[in-house]
Design a protein around this motif. Structure first.
Motif, mmCIF file in Angstrom:
data_model
loop_
_atom_site.group_PDB
_atom_site.id
_atom_site.type_symbol
_atom_site.label_atom_id
_atom_site.label_comp_id
_atom_site.label_asym_id
_atom_site.label_seq_id
_atom_site.Cartn_x
_atom_site.Cartn_y
_atom_site.Cartn_z
ATOM 1 N N GLY A 26 32.708 19.499 -22.282
ATOM 2 C CA GLY A 26 32.434 20.099 -23.590
ATOM 3 C C GLY A 26 31.119 19.641 -24.184
ATOM 4 N N ARG A 27 30.851 18.346 -24.097
ATOM 5 C CA ARG A 27 29.580 17.825 -24.613
ATOM 6 C C ARG A 27 28.397 18.431 -23.864
ATOM 7 N NH1 ARG A 27 32.472 12.958 -24.992
ATOM 8 N NH2 ARG A 27 31.748 12.310 -22.940
ATOM 9 N N ARG A 36 23.914 24.726 -24.568
ATOM 10 C CA ARG A 36 23.915 25.888 -25.467
ATOM 11 C C ARG A 36 22.927 25.681 -26.612
ATOM 12 N NH1 ARG A 36 26.207 26.782 -30.200
ATOM 13 N NH2 ARG A 36 27.737 25.100 -30.114
ATOM 14 N N LYS A 37 22.979 24.513 -27.226
ATOM 15 C CA LYS A 37 22.091 24.234 -28.358
ATOM 16 C C LYS A 37 20.633 24.160 -27.910
ATOM 17 C CE LYS A 37 25.365 22.208 -31.491
ATOM 18 N NZ LYS A 37 25.047 22.494 -32.871
ATOM 19 N N ARG A 38 20.396 23.618 -26.709
ATOM 20 C CA ARG A 38 19.034 23.538 -26.179
ATOM 21 C C ARG A 38 18.425 24.934 -26.090
ATOM 22 N NH1 ARG A 38 17.421 24.366 -21.202
ATOM 23 N NH2 ARG A 38 19.491 24.130 -20.318
ATOM 24 N N GLU A 64 29.095 32.544 -29.663
ATOM 25 C CA GLU A 64 29.252 33.965 -29.356
ATOM 26 C C GLU A 64 28.186 34.424 -28.357
ATOM 27 O OE1 GLU A 64 29.911 38.241 -31.602
ATOM 28 O OE2 GLU A 64 29.386 36.485 -32.779
ATOM 29 N N GLY A 65 26.957 33.943 -28.543
ATOM 30 C CA GLY A 65 25.882 34.301 -27.627
ATOM 31 C C GLY A 65 26.134 33.794 -26.218
ATOM 32 N N VAL A 117 34.779 29.541 -25.452
ATOM 33 C CA VAL A 117 33.637 28.624 -25.470
ATOM 34 C C VAL A 117 33.936 27.460 -26.415
ATOM 35 C CG1 VAL A 117 31.195 28.369 -26.074
ATOM 36 C CG2 VAL A 117 31.967 30.417 -24.851
ATOM 37 N N GLY A 118 34.477 27.753 -27.579
ATOM 38 C CA GLY A 118 34.815 26.704 -28.548
ATOM 39 C C GLY A 118 35.855 25.733 -28.013
ATOM 40 N N VAL A 119 36.870 26.252 -27.363
ATOM 41 C CA VAL A 119 37.924 25.405 -26.782
ATOM 42 C C VAL A 119 37.323 24.470 -25.721
ATOM 43 C CG1 VAL A 119 39.977 25.464 -25.310
ATOM 44 C CG2 VAL A 119 39.844 26.947 -27.304
ATOM 45 N N ILE A 120 36.444 25.018 -24.898
ATOM 46 C CA ILE A 120 35.794 24.202 -23.857
ATOM 47 C C ILE A 120 34.915 23.139 -24.502
ATOM 48 C CG2 ILE A 120 34.075 24.252 -22.000
ATOM 49 C CD1 ILE A 120 35.250 27.076 -21.302
ATOM 50 N N GLU A 121 34.114 23.516 -25.490
ATOM 51 C CA GLU A 121 33.215 22.554 -26.134
ATOM 52 C C GLU A 121 33.976 21.429 -26.831
ATOM 53 O OE1 GLU A 121 30.311 24.363 -28.687
ATOM 54 O OE2 GLU A 121 29.209 25.204 -26.983
#
Length: 75
Positions: free
Chosen positions: A15-16, A22-24, A30-31, A43-47
């Motif tokens: 997740g990290r 993703r942030k990079r 959603e994207g 994606v949220g569950v995985i993160e």
């Protein structure tokens, strides 16, 4: 009781790493979901490290980021 060796990634580690990639790239959850053909909630569950991702999901994420799957699993 056997514990996992430190070399194995946990769902939190995955997740990290997903969040960092993703942030990079400046993507929203959603994207990333659109790029990886995943639902944004997945994606949220995985993160958040709330579930184990399948090999198929790992492959989709790595492909979306343009990286190898092992990059998502390293500590």
């Amino acid at each position: 009781m056997r514990l996992m060796p430190a070399a194995y990634a946990t769902p939190k580690t995955l997740g990290r790493n997903v969040r960092a990639h993703r942030k990079r790239l400046g993507w929203t959850q959603e994207g990333l979901g659109e790029e990886a053909s995943l639902h944004r909630t997945q994606v949220g569950v995985i993160e958040r490290g709330e579930s184990n991702a399948t090999l198929e999901t790992l492959d989709k994420l790595a492909s979306a980021f343009g990286i190898e799957v092992w990059s998502l699993l390293k500590r």
